[in-house]
Structure formats: structure tokens, C-alpha cells
Design a protein around this motif. Structure first.
Motif, PDB file in Angstrom:
ATOM      1  N   SER A 251      16.795   0.462  -3.836  1.00 54.02           N
ATOM      2  CA  SER A 251      17.577   0.775  -2.640  1.00 54.02           C
ATOM      3  C   SER A 251      16.667   0.931  -1.426  1.00 54.02           C
ATOM      4  N   PHE A 252      15.509   1.569  -1.629  1.00 52.39           N
ATOM      5  CA  PHE A 252      14.537   1.698  -0.542  1.00 52.39           C
ATOM      6  C   PHE A 252      14.039   0.336  -0.073  1.00 52.39           C
ATOM      7  N   ALA A 253      13.840  -0.571  -1.028  1.00 53.90           N
ATOM      8  CA  ALA A 253      13.407  -1.920  -0.664  1.00 53.90           C
ATOM      9  C   ALA A 253      14.469  -2.615   0.181  1.00 53.90           C
ATOM     10  N   ALA A 254      15.749  -2.431  -0.204  1.00 54.10           N
ATOM     11  CA  ALA A 254      16.842  -3.034   0.570  1.00 54.10           C
ATOM     12  C   ALA A 254      16.905  -2.452   1.979  1.00 54.10           C
ATOM     13  N   ILE A 255      16.725  -1.138   2.089  1.00 48.94           N
ATOM     14  CA  ILE A 255      16.724  -0.493   3.410  1.00 48.94           C
ATOM     15  C   ILE A 255      15.553  -0.989   4.248  1.00 48.94           C
ATOM     16  N   ALA A 256      14.396  -1.131   3.611  1.00 46.34           N
ATOM     17  CA  ALA A 256      13.196  -1.570   4.325  1.00 46.34           C
ATOM     18  C   ALA A 256      13.368  -2.964   4.911  1.00 46.34           C
ATOM     19  N   VAL A 257      13.942  -3.880   4.118  1.00 45.82           N
ATOM     20  CA  VAL A 257      14.081  -5.248   4.610  1.00 45.82           C
ATOM     21  C   VAL A 257      15.212  -5.355   5.629  1.00 45.82           C
ATOM     22  N   GLN A 258      16.235  -4.495   5.507  1.00 44.89           N
ATOM     23  CA  GLN A 258      17.324  -4.536   6.481  1.00 44.89           C
ATOM     24  C   GLN A 258      16.913  -3.913   7.810  1.00 44.89           C
ATOM     25  N   ARG A 259      16.252  -2.759   7.746  1.00 42.50           N
ATOM     26  CA  ARG A 259      15.869  -2.036   8.964  1.00 42.50           C
ATOM     27  C   ARG A 259      14.498  -2.469   9.493  1.00 42.50           C
ATOM     28  N   GLU A 260      13.852  -3.357   8.732  1.00 38.37           N
ATOM     29  CA  GLU A 260      12.531  -3.877   9.117  1.00 38.37           C
ATOM     30  C   GLU A 260      11.511  -2.752   9.296  1.00 38.37           C
ATOM     31  N   ILE A 261      11.461  -1.884   8.268  1.00 41.12           N
ATOM     32  CA  ILE A 261      10.502  -0.773   8.245  1.00 41.12           C
ATOM     33  C   ILE A 261       9.255  -1.264   7.519  1.00 41.12           C
ATOM     34  N   ARG A 262       8.218  -1.529   8.242  1.00 43.93           N
ATOM     35  CA  ARG A 262       7.039  -2.191   7.688  1.00 43.93           C
ATOM     36  C   ARG A 262       6.351  -1.378   6.595  1.00 43.93           C
ATOM     37  N   TRP A 263       6.134  -0.090   6.826  1.00 43.90           N
ATOM     38  CA  TRP A 263       5.396   0.708   5.836  1.00 43.90           C
ATOM     39  C   TRP A 263       6.186   0.818   4.523  1.00 43.90           C
ATOM     40  N   LEU A 264       7.520   0.989   4.616  1.00 38.83           N
ATOM     41  CA  LEU A 264       8.339   1.106   3.417  1.00 38.83           C
ATOM     42  C   LEU A 264       8.409  -0.230   2.679  1.00 38.83           C
ATOM     43  N   MET A 265       8.440  -1.326   3.427  1.00 36.74           N
ATOM     44  CA  MET A 265       8.451  -2.638   2.793  1.00 36.74           C
ATOM     45  C   MET A 265       7.129  -2.900   2.102  1.00 36.74           C
ATOM     46  N   SER A 266       6.037  -2.467   2.698  1.00 38.43           N
ATOM     47  CA  SER A 266       4.720  -2.655   2.081  1.00 38.43           C
ATOM     48  C   SER A 266       4.629  -1.903   0.762  1.00 38.43           C
ATOM     49  N   VAL A 267       5.124  -0.659   0.757  1.00 40.01           N
ATOM     50  CA  VAL A 267       5.118   0.140  -0.474  1.00 40.01           C
ATOM     51  C   VAL A 267       5.992  -0.523  -1.534  1.00 40.01           C
ATOM     52  N   SER A 268       7.150  -1.028  -1.127  1.00 37.01           N
ATOM     53  CA  SER A 268       8.069  -1.671  -2.071  1.00 37.01           C
ATOM     54  C   SER A 268       7.438  -2.904  -2.706  1.00 37.01           C
ATOM     55  N   LEU A 269       6.739  -3.699  -1.908  1.00 39.86           N
ATOM     56  CA  LEU A 269       6.095  -4.906  -2.429  1.00 39.86           C
ATOM     57  C   LEU A 269       4.990  -4.563  -3.416  1.00 39.86           C
ATOM     58  N   VAL A 270       4.235  -3.519  -3.115  1.00 44.39           N
ATOM     59  CA  VAL A 270       3.167  -3.097  -4.023  1.00 44.39           C
ATOM     60  C   VAL A 270       3.758  -2.635  -5.351  1.00 44.39           C
ATOM     61  N   LEU A 271       4.859  -1.862  -5.307  1.00 40.82           N
ATOM     62  CA  LEU A 271       5.498  -1.379  -6.522  1.00 40.82           C
ATOM     63  C   LEU A 271       6.094  -2.529  -7.338  1.00 40.82           C
ATOM     64  N   MET A 272       6.633  -3.544  -6.647  1.00 38.59           N
ATOM     65  CA  MET A 272       7.146  -4.718  -7.357  1.00 38.59           C
ATOM     66  C   MET A 272       6.032  -5.414  -8.131  1.00 38.59           C
ATOM     67  N   LEU A 273       4.907  -5.583  -7.487  1.00 44.18           N
ATOM     68  CA  LEU A 273       3.781  -6.263  -8.130  1.00 44.18           C
ATOM     69  C   LEU A 273       3.262  -5.439  -9.303  1.00 44.18           C
ATOM     70  N   ALA A 274       3.205  -4.127  -9.131  1.00 45.97           N
ATOM     71  CA  ALA A 274       2.732  -3.259 -10.214  1.00 45.97           C
ATOM     72  C   ALA A 274       3.694  -3.283 -11.395  1.00 45.97           C
ATOM     73  N   SER A 275       4.983  -3.432 -11.116  1.00 51.82           N
ATOM     74  CA  SER A 275       5.986  -3.441 -12.188  1.00 51.82           C
ATOM     75  C   SER A 275       5.882  -4.669 -13.078  1.00 51.82           C
ATOM     76  N   GLU A 276       5.214  -5.711 -12.616  1.00 50.96           N
ATOM     77  CA  GLU A 276       5.069  -6.916 -13.425  1.00 50.96           C
ATOM     78  C   GLU A 276       4.250  -6.657 -14.693  1.00 50.96           C
ATOM     79  N   THR A 277       3.480  -5.571 -14.705  1.00 51.06           N
ATOM     80  CA  THR A 277       2.702  -5.236 -15.900  1.00 51.06           C
ATOM     81  C   THR A 277       3.613  -4.879 -17.071  1.00 51.06           C
ATOM     82  N   TYR A 278       4.905  -4.637 -16.793  1.00 49.91           N
ATOM     83  CA  TYR A 278       5.864  -4.324 -17.844  1.00 49.91           C
ATOM     84  C   TYR A 278       6.034  -5.488 -18.812  1.00 49.91           C
ATOM     85  N   LEU A 279       5.524  -6.648 -18.432  1.00 49.33           N
ATOM     86  CA  LEU A 279       5.635  -7.827 -19.287  1.00 49.33           C
ATOM     87  C   LEU A 279       4.891  -7.642 -20.611  1.00 49.33           C
ATOM     88  N   TYR A 280       3.994  -6.646 -20.673  1.00 48.53           N
ATOM     89  CA  TYR A 280       3.264  -6.416 -21.924  1.00 48.53           C
ATOM     90  C   TYR A 280       4.225  -6.111 -23.069  1.00 48.53           C
TER      91      TYR A 280
END
Length: 377
Positions: A251-280
């Protein structure tokens, strides 16, 4: 051309009706399979848990059932069915053709999932092989030939993906029709600028992907809870807690991209990339010592895990694309998109080559040059 009201056209009603009807039919089929198997087998045994996993993804939540010996007996309320219907209603209301296209892809995945259950259910029930029922309880449960439990439920298991596939073909057709119907709405939201239209389409894509991210994460988590997590363990509580946490993060990621909040979008992108480790987790499905636990649900779990990984990775890539579109004038369209649309069916465009005075005089305008005029009523 008019902006049609929600569910005021044949295409919109047929699209939603197709999803609703096939949802009811498939839920009944899967509910019958579960009830027939539940009457004969003990779902506390790992090998039989493919059936609860199958229904859990077509059901909403779990409840404790002291009589069954299996503490996660699914209720008969649809989950992916409700999810798909809500996505369809939301997409039609918002006139988001990208979301409707995403539903079509999602529906295709459901066909593969339902088809895989035929093999996994047979593998779970047919421990004695392709033998016929000989009058004993064991042969009825553990054989797959004539007169057995699997022979009884096999027609229902095969019918489910067939119904979903038939609905999918219908959805593809109505999505094509709605693409033309919704095109005019996008014009009102972002204007005629091709660059703005492209940026808005990418925005619609990431919002759609974020919704599917949650479904596939919840689907994988639900199956893991049924299969391997003890209800009294700390891992059970952590896994349950992870679902609302992921929902909040998405939901925070959706808010970030809608409201164009750069810092929140940056955090969301980092968390998305980190979540890819779940593939283990995918490795655990096929390697000892955990492979036996996933013996009869390996295909389904692997399918869901791979889909979750691919969709999350696609969300990350599209998120980078949308991040690059920040501060380019699209924010008002994102935030106030629906309010920019005119009242449904109130707008008409008439291309008039001759003004009314010219028509009244039989085409004469006193020698004045005629000009084309666009009238918006």
C-alpha cells in the motif's frame, strides 16, 4: 462518443457476469471434491494435504475443526474467486484496461493451477497405483482405477480447468471490446499528449502489479501454513503476521507512486529487490531433507512461488520506470483521475462541417468561408 456509466454497457456486464458465473461453478466443483475426500482421508497426513491446499486457494481463511484432526480446514468462501471479482469490479469502475488485461493473464495462471491439481491429487490418493476397488477401504482410497475415490472425483477435477478455460476465452473477447470503450476515458484523464498517455499507462501497470503481488504472496503463505508450519510454533505467528505487513508495504508503494513521494518510492523499490531472496524457498521444495514435506504439492507451490517472483520482479522494473516519470506533470491525473471524467453518458462529440446558419439557408453563408467546428455538449 460517450463516457458510459459503470456496468451500463453489455460488454461491462458480460465481463463481470462471466467471472461471477465461473466462480460459482468452480467453487461448487472444488467444494464437492473436498467434502468427498474429507469423508475418507485424514488431512493431518502430509501426503493428503494437496486437497486442503487446493481448496484453500479457492476459499477465504481457515477455521479450527476439532472433528477432522486437521486444524486448517478451509471455509467455503471463495478467496481467489473474491479477489478476481473485486479486481474486475475495480478495473471496470476505474476504466482501467491494464487491470482487465492483468486479470486475463491471472485467469490463464488459474487454468494451469487447476490442471496441475489433477496430477497432484492422483499422486496423493493413488499410493497403490492404478488398481480397481476390491471392496476394501484401503483400495477405495489408495487405488485410482474403477470404483475408487479418485475415479469419483476425477471428473470434477477435470471439469474445473475446462470451465475456467471457457471463461478465459470469453474474458479475452470482452477485454478487447472494453479496450475500445475505455480509450476515451484515458483521453479525459491525461489529455491528448502521447507522452502523458504512455506515463499514465505505466502507472496503471504498477498499480495492477502491486495488487497481484499481494495475492500471490498470500497464496504461497497460505499453502506453507497448511503444509509445514505448526500452529503452536513461533513460525506460525510470524507467517500470519507477515500477511498484513506485506499488505501495508505494498500500500505504501502504491501511495508513493501515486503521490510521487521519492523517498518512499526508493524504500519500496529496495524492499522489493530484497524480497526476491524469498526464491530460496523454491530450492527447498526439491532438495532433502524438506522435499518429502512437499511431495504432493510441489508443482502447485513451485508454480505460485515462480509467479510471485516474476510478478514482484516485474513490479520492481516498472517501479523504476514510473520513478523516472516523477515530477513530469502526471501527478494531478494520478490523484484526481476519476474526478476528471465527465458525468457518464453526458458527453457527446459532434464533428460539424457546416454551422447551423449554413444548414438553415441551404448551405449558403453569404460568401463567408466555412470552417470546421468541434462542439462538446
Amino acid at each position: 462518443m460517450a463516457i458510459e456509466a459503470f456496468l451500463s454497457t453489455t460488454a461491462q456486464r458480460a465481463y463481470l457476469g462471466t467471472i461471477a458465473i465461473q466462480a460459482i461453478v468452480v467453487l461448487v466443483l472444488v467444494g464437492l471434491v473436498f467434502s468427498w475426500v474429507d469423508a475418507w482421508v485424514d488431512f493431518s497426513r502430509t501426503i493428503y494435504k494437496t486437497i486442503p491446499c487446493y481448496l484453500a486457494l479457492f476459499a477465504f481463511g481457515e477455521q479450527v475443526s476439532p472433528s477432522s484432526g486437521y486444524p486448517y480446514k478451509p471455509l467455503t468462501r471463495p478467496s481467489n474467486r473474491i479477489f478476481e471479482i473485486l479486481m474486475a469490479v475495480d478495473g471496470l469502475r476505474a476504466r482501467n484496461i491494464i487491470q482487465l488485461a492483468g486479470i486475463a493473464i491471472f485467469h490463464g495462471c488459474l487454468i494451469a493451477f487447476a490442471a496441475a491439481q489433477v496430477h497432484e491429487t492422483k499422486q496423493a490418493l493413488s499410493m497403490l497405483g492404478n488398481c480397481d476397488y476390491d471392496g476394501t477401504r484401503r483400495s477405495y482410497i489408495e487405488c485410482s482405477g474403477a470404483g475408487t475415490l479418485f475415479a469419483k472425483i476425477r471428473p470434477l477435477l477435470i471439469t474445473a480447468p475446462c470451465v475456467i478455460a471457457a471463461a478465459w476465452l470469453s474474458l479475452l473477447w470482452w477485454t478487447k471490446v472494453l479496450f475500445a470503450e475505455f480509450g476515451w476515458a484515458i483521453f479525459h484523464i491525461v489529455g491528448a499528449n502521447p507522452a502523458m498517455k504512455t506515463m499514465y499507462r505505466w502507472y496503471q501497470v504498477i498499480i495492477c502489479l502491486l495488487k497481484f503481488d499481494f495475492f500471490f504472496f498470500a497464496g504461497v503463505t497460505m499453502q506453507l501454513l497448511i503444509l509445514v508450519v505448526s500452529r503452536n510454533s513461533a513460525e506460525f505467528g510470524i507467517t500470519i503476521t507477515a500477511i498484513p505487513i506485506v499488505l501495508v508495504l505494498l500500500s505504501f508503494a502504491a501511495i508513493a507512486v501515486q503521490r510521487e513521494i521519492r523517498w518512499l518510492m526508493s524504500v519500496s523499490l529496495v524492499l522489493m529487490l530484497a524480497s526476491e531472496t524469498y526464491l530460496y524457498k523454491l530450492v527447498r521444495f526439491f532438495t532433502p531433507p524438506s522435499e518429502d514435506t512437499y511431495q504432493t504439492t510441489r508443482i502447485t507451490l513451485a508454480l505460485f512461488t515462480i509467479c510471485a517472483f516474476l510478478i514482484l520482479f516485474a513490479t520492481f522494473i516498472v517501479g523504476l520506470r514510473c520513478f523516472g516519470d516523477f515530477d513530469k506533470g502526471l501527478k494531478p491525473s494520478k490523484v484526481h483521475g476519476q474526478s476528471l471524467l465527465p458525468t457518464p453518458t453526458a458527453e457527446k462529440i459532434n464533428l460539424i462541417g457546416y454551422n447551423s446558419e449554413a444548414k438553415a439557408s441551404g448551405g449558403s453563408t453569404g460568401g463567408a468561408p466555412l470552417t470546421s467546428r468541434i462542439s462538446i455538449e
